[in-house]
Write a protein that holds these residues in place. Structure first.
Motif, mmCIF file in Angstrom:
data_model
loop_
_atom_site.group_PDB
_atom_site.id
_atom_site.type_symbol
_atom_site.label_atom_id
_atom_site.label_comp_id
_atom_site.label_asym_id
_atom_site.label_seq_id
_atom_site.Cartn_x
_atom_site.Cartn_y
_atom_site.Cartn_z
ATOM 1 N N ALA A 40 -52.628 19.396 55.533
ATOM 2 C CA ALA A 40 -53.366 18.871 54.377
ATOM 3 C C ALA A 40 -54.419 17.854 54.816
ATOM 4 C CB ALA A 40 -52.402 18.228 53.374
ATOM 5 N N VAL A 41 -54.141 17.153 55.935
ATOM 6 C CA VAL A 41 -55.084 16.151 56.418
ATOM 7 C C VAL A 41 -56.124 16.790 57.335
ATOM 8 C CG1 VAL A 41 -55.301 14.064 57.838
ATOM 9 C CG2 VAL A 41 -53.431 14.281 56.197
ATOM 10 N N ARG A 42 -55.636 17.705 58.165
ATOM 11 C CA ARG A 42 -56.518 18.329 59.155
ATOM 12 C C ARG A 42 -57.575 19.177 58.452
ATOM 13 N NH1 ARG A 42 -56.646 21.228 64.153
ATOM 14 N NH2 ARG A 42 -58.889 21.500 64.344
ATOM 15 N N TYR A 43 -57.151 19.968 57.484
ATOM 16 C CA TYR A 43 -58.085 20.824 56.735
ATOM 17 C C TYR A 43 -58.216 20.266 55.325
ATOM 18 C CZ TYR A 43 -57.037 23.785 60.704
ATOM 19 O OH TYR A 43 -56.862 24.248 61.977
ATOM 20 N N ILE A 51 -50.986 19.281 47.770
ATOM 21 C CA ILE A 51 -50.440 18.137 47.047
ATOM 22 C C ILE A 51 -50.100 18.529 45.609
ATOM 23 C CG2 ILE A 51 -50.945 15.794 46.211
ATOM 24 C CD1 ILE A 51 -50.525 16.054 49.270
ATOM 25 N N ASN A 52 -50.973 19.338 44.997
ATOM 26 C CA ASN A 52 -50.730 19.720 43.600
ATOM 27 C C ASN A 52 -49.522 20.637 43.476
ATOM 28 O OD1 ASN A 52 -52.870 18.204 42.743
ATOM 29 N ND2 ASN A 52 -54.328 19.906 42.794
ATOM 30 N N VAL A 53 -49.408 21.604 44.381
ATOM 31 C CA VAL A 53 -48.268 22.527 44.321
ATOM 32 C C VAL A 53 -46.968 21.754 44.550
ATOM 33 C CG1 VAL A 53 -47.116 24.427 45.520
ATOM 34 C CG2 VAL A 53 -49.543 24.599 44.948
ATOM 35 N N SER A 54 -46.975 20.849 45.515
ATOM 36 C CA SER A 54 -45.734 20.121 45.772
ATOM 37 C C SER A 54 -45.401 19.206 44.596
ATOM 38 C CB SER A 54 -45.823 19.344 47.095
ATOM 39 O OG SER A 54 -46.875 18.418 47.067
ATOM 40 N N GLY A 55 -46.441 18.671 43.940
ATOM 41 C CA GLY A 55 -46.198 17.859 42.750
ATOM 42 C C GLY A 55 -45.546 18.682 41.646
ATOM 43 N N LEU A 56 -46.004 19.935 41.483
ATOM 44 C CA LEU A 56 -45.425 20.819 40.464
ATOM 45 C C LEU A 56 -43.976 21.144 40.781
ATOM 46 C CD1 LEU A 56 -48.263 23.400 39.662
ATOM 47 C CD2 LEU A 56 -47.235 21.684 38.130
ATOM 48 N N LEU A 57 -43.695 21.404 42.069
ATOM 49 C CA LEU A 57 -42.316 21.720 42.465
ATOM 50 C C LEU A 57 -41.375 20.589 42.061
ATOM 51 C CD1 LEU A 57 -42.657 23.247 46.065
ATOM 52 C CD2 LEU A 57 -41.992 24.403 43.953
ATOM 53 N N TYR A 58 -41.870 19.365 42.258
ATOM 54 C CA TYR A 58 -41.018 18.223 41.962
ATOM 55 C C TYR A 58 -40.726 18.114 40.477
ATOM 56 C CZ TYR A 58 -38.807 13.852 43.221
ATOM 57 O OH TYR A 58 -37.886 12.888 43.467
ATOM 58 N N ALA A 59 -41.610 18.723 39.669
ATOM 59 C CA ALA A 59 -41.443 18.626 38.207
ATOM 60 C C ALA A 59 -40.414 19.623 37.657
ATOM 61 C CB ALA A 59 -42.800 18.832 37.530
ATOM 62 N N ILE A 60 -39.984 20.583 38.486
ATOM 63 C CA ILE A 60 -38.987 21.549 37.992
ATOM 64 C C ILE A 60 -37.654 20.822 37.792
ATOM 65 C CG2 ILE A 60 -37.721 23.658 38.522
ATOM 66 C CD1 ILE A 60 -39.999 24.417 40.423
ATOM 67 N N PRO A 61 -37.026 20.976 36.624
ATOM 68 C CA PRO A 61 -35.737 20.301 36.398
ATOM 69 C C PRO A 61 -34.715 20.808 37.411
ATOM 70 C CG PRO A 61 -36.600 21.197 34.346
ATOM 71 C CD PRO A 61 -37.464 21.730 35.439
ATOM 72 N N SER A 62 -33.903 19.886 37.934
ATOM 73 C CA SER A 62 -33.007 20.244 39.022
ATOM 74 C C SER A 62 -31.970 21.270 38.582
ATOM 75 C CB SER A 62 -32.320 18.989 39.565
ATOM 76 O OG SER A 62 -31.697 18.284 38.516
ATOM 77 N N TYR A 90 -37.202 19.796 46.886
ATOM 78 C CA TYR A 90 -37.599 18.481 46.350
ATOM 79 C C TYR A 90 -38.081 17.545 47.461
ATOM 80 C CZ TYR A 90 -35.746 19.588 41.775
ATOM 81 O OH TYR A 90 -35.533 20.147 40.557
ATOM 82 N N THR A 91 -37.352 17.575 48.575
ATOM 83 C CA THR A 91 -37.746 16.697 49.683
ATOM 84 C C THR A 91 -39.140 17.069 50.191
ATOM 85 O OG1 THR A 91 -35.421 16.553 50.317
ATOM 86 C CG2 THR A 91 -37.046 15.780 51.926
ATOM 87 N N VAL A 92 -39.351 18.381 50.348
ATOM 88 C CA VAL A 92 -40.668 18.832 50.809
ATOM 89 C C VAL A 92 -41.735 18.388 49.808
ATOM 90 C CG1 VAL A 92 -42.121 20.850 51.222
ATOM 91 C CG2 VAL A 92 -39.790 20.778 52.135
ATOM 92 N N ALA A 93 -41.427 18.593 48.509
ATOM 93 C CA ALA A 93 -42.404 18.250 47.478
ATOM 94 C C ALA A 93 -42.815 16.790 47.582
ATOM 95 C CB ALA A 93 -41.821 18.542 46.095
ATOM 96 N N LEU A 94 -41.841 15.945 47.832
ATOM 97 C CA LEU A 94 -42.120 14.509 47.920
ATOM 98 C C LEU A 94 -42.795 14.158 49.233
ATOM 99 C CD1 LEU A 94 -41.209 12.111 45.990
ATOM 100 C CD2 LEU A 94 -39.501 11.630 47.748
ATOM 101 N N MET A 95 -42.295 14.743 50.324
ATOM 102 C CA MET A 95 -42.709 14.281 51.655
ATOM 103 C C MET A 95 -44.060 14.832 52.104
ATOM 104 S SD MET A 95 -40.581 12.032 52.525
ATOM 105 C CE MET A 95 -41.060 11.741 54.224
ATOM 106 N N VAL A 96 -44.499 15.968 51.562
ATOM 107 C CA VAL A 96 -45.824 16.473 51.954
ATOM 108 C C VAL A 96 -46.880 15.431 51.613
ATOM 109 C CG1 VAL A 96 -47.623 18.145 51.413
ATOM 110 C CG2 VAL A 96 -45.301 18.927 51.837
ATOM 111 N N ARG A 97 -46.787 14.913 50.416
ATOM 112 C CA ARG A 97 -47.744 13.892 50.001
ATOM 113 C C ARG A 97 -47.598 12.626 50.862
ATOM 114 N NH1 ARG A 97 -50.395 11.969 45.197
ATOM 115 N NH2 ARG A 97 -49.757 13.757 43.981
ATOM 116 N N VAL A 98 -46.346 12.271 51.115
ATOM 117 C CA VAL A 98 -46.115 11.049 51.901
ATOM 118 C C VAL A 98 -46.672 11.196 53.322
ATOM 119 C CG1 VAL A 98 -44.296 9.686 53.003
ATOM 120 C CG2 VAL A 98 -44.124 10.264 50.572
ATOM 121 N N VAL A 99 -46.401 12.328 53.949
ATOM 122 C CA VAL A 99 -46.893 12.543 55.320
ATOM 123 C C VAL A 99 -48.425 12.539 55.330
ATOM 124 C CG1 VAL A 99 -47.046 14.214 57.213
ATOM 125 C CG2 VAL A 99 -44.843 13.754 56.122
#
Lengths: 214, 355
Positions: A40-43, A51-62, A90-99
């Protein structure tokens, strides 16, 4: 508390399962999120889609994810893999943005200086960029770990929930003791995860705690 | 020697950053690239270590085309210093300095020894070796930046505005120490600055760039001040270039009057028993016991600029010369100084027209 004395084995089994269900997804999630965050940073054009897709994933009810996942990945409904897969997402969804944010926080003059010293790209990533991004990444990891510890309990509703099983049992029996034990252990586990990550951070990034001139 | 051979750089948006640059940076000397922003000086510098690739033309280091070499290996042989130092915040001072030895696979113990030796050379106390950059002042960080660039003992150094980010007092100190280190090491250095005074002070050669990536003049600092190639250079060099060009010659050739001329009459120079000058006395001046201060003295090794400044700023328009022991041995009135400076300029002009 007779309940604890009479159910030590059961409580410990639930706790053990809870630890595994919470920790394994954190590890898997970070392993998957690191390269995605780097991409995400390199390209730059990949940044917003990722970032948007991972944000959406996080919004899915567990709970919905727990129920739907076996149908998608073909596991049995009671398999712990469902929980691990869901929490990994969920972890990926959160951590992609963080990384990505962590890598973006590295001053470009420093990465340029590294290149000008003779760093090649891969070595620069592991020797300069990731270490400097580490405080941001570990701060995100604390959130991911604590949230995983609490999300595992929801799995009890589909039959695999670590300490969550104590909640469902308490509710079914109309009996408060297992619920209290579950809550206390769950909170302790979350605190423990948090403390471990903080200690690791202190060990790995002594430079980030020194502010200003000595 | 670093050679620019018809180098041109056009950025993707069509901007011509450097246009047909031919330049030879002499071995073991400091060549300063100076010019207003957007003149291509930094782009030119960064093409030497391939941080930027030229659109056409060649850059050679001792005859080898830089583009024929592996870029990472090339850069490890070229020291690089940038504004704000660009130190790695997660590494200690010693680790920062040992960056290139570390990349080259030198073992930790040896790399640390190199780092400590360089800390000494750039004037940093060994006790700072295990601190982190954030714990150092800007000036100290810049010293670390220079030490880091020197760590692999590269023959060539590139410096991009290395002294711009520190305050003027620290800058003076760093410049002086940089010149001292260069005197010991004799690296081939390309240094970028926007500050013409810095260029004149530290450059052996100065390349003045102008907008559009053109080279306006390539000359020694003295030549630049005395004979600017065109109005752009004259304007860029600044108004008091005549005064500043006096920095390059010493007072050795100046004729002074002897002390009898200030022993009696109007202004009288007050000396102590050992012959050291103490100040001026006379009409409108202090008394013999409490004379008006001199404002300074000069020796034969001082620059004409200092002497001129003393003559102008002296309360009586007279600069006082002293010998090595500090005893007054002559005085110079400002009218005599102006006559001698004029004669000097005429001689130089004649020498040039006959050569």
């Amino acid at each position: 508390m007779d309940y604890i004395a009479n159910n030590v084995d059961l409580i410990l089994a639930a706790l053990g399962q809870h630890v595994v269900l919470a920790i394994v997804p954190v590890i898997l999630g970070v392993i998957i999120a690191l390269p995605l965050g780097y991409l995400a940073v390199r390209y730059r054009w990949l940044y917003h889609p990722l970032i948007n897709v991972s944000g959406l994933l996080y919004a899915i009810p567990s709970l919905a994810l727990f129920v739907v996942l076996p149908g998608i990945i073909g596991t049995r409904i009671l398999s712990p893999i469902n929980i691990i897969a869901a929490l990994t997402i969920y972890t990926v969804a959160l951590m992609v943005r963080v990384v990505a944010n962590g890598l973006n926080s590295v001053d470009p003059t420093i990465t340029q200086a590294a290149s000008a010293m003779g760093y090649r790209r891969v070595r620069r990533l592991f020797g300069v960029e990731l270490p400097i991004a580490l405080p941001v990444i570990l701060a995100g990891l604390r959130v991911a770990a604590v949230s995983n510890v609490s999300l595992v309990s929801v799995g009890a509703l589909i039959g695999v929930g670590g300490l969550g099983a104590l909640f469902t049992r308490g509710l079914q029996l109309g009996y408060i003791d297992p619920i209290i034990v579950g809550i206390v252990l769950s909170v302790l586990l979350a605190v423990l995860c948090d403390v471990i990550i903080v200690l690791v951070q202190r060990q790995l990034t002594p430079w980030s705690r020194i502010g200003g001139r000595s | 020697m670093i050679t620019f051979d018809g180098v041109r750089k056009v950025f993707p948006d069509g901007t011509v950053a450097v246009d047909n640059l031919d330049l030879e940076l002499p071995t073991g000397k400091i060549t300063v690239f100076v010019g207003p922003s957007g003149c291509g000086k930094t782009t030119s510098l960064r093409m030497i270590n391939r941080m930027i690739e030229p659109t056409s033309g060649r850059i050679l280091i001792d005859g080898d085309d830089v583009t024929s070499q592996d870029d990472a290996l090339l850069r490890r042989r070229i020291g690089y210093v940038i504004q704000h130092a660009g130190l790695f915040p997660h590494r200690t001072i010693a680790e920062n300095i040992a960056t290139v030895p570390h990349l080259n696979g030198v073992n930790k113990k040896k790399a640390r020894a190199v780092a400590l030796e360089l800390m000494d050379r750039v004037g940093l106390d060994e006790s700072m070796a295990d601190r982190y950059p954030v714990q150092l002042s800007g000036g100290q960080q810049q010293r670390v930046g220079v030490a880091r660039a020197l760590a692999a003992d590269p023959p060539v150094m590139l410096m991009d505005e290395p002294f711009s980010a520190v305050d003027p007092i620290v800058r003076e100190v760093l410049q002086a120490e940089f010149l001292r280190i260069q005197g010991e090491l004799g690296k081939t250095i390309a240094l970028v600055t926007h500050d013409i005074d810095e260029a004149i002070k530290i450059g052996d050669m100065v390349a003045v760039f102008r907008q559009g990536g053109h080279l306006a003049q390539f000359a020694t600092p003295q030549e630049l001040l005395e004979r600017p190639a065109n109005d752009f250079v004259a304007d860029f060099v600044g108004r008091d270039r005549g005064f500043r060009s006096l920095s390059f010659d010493t007072a050795a050739a100046l004729e002074v009057d002897d002390l009898f001329s200030v022993a009696t009459g109007g202004e009288v120079l007050v000396l102590d028993g050992a012959g050291h000058p103490h100040g001026w006395t006379g009409p409108g001046l202090g008394s013999t016991s409490n004379p008006t201060p001199l404002g300074g003295t000069f020796v034969t090794g001082d620059s004409l600029r200092l002497v001129t400044d003393l003559a102008i700023s002296s309360p009586v328009g007279i600069a006082v010369r002293v010998d090595e022991t500090g005893r007054a041995d002559g005085v110079l009135r400002h009218d005599s100084l102006v006559r001698q400076l004029n004669a000097r300029r005429r001689r130089r002009a004649e020498a040039e027209s006959t050569s």
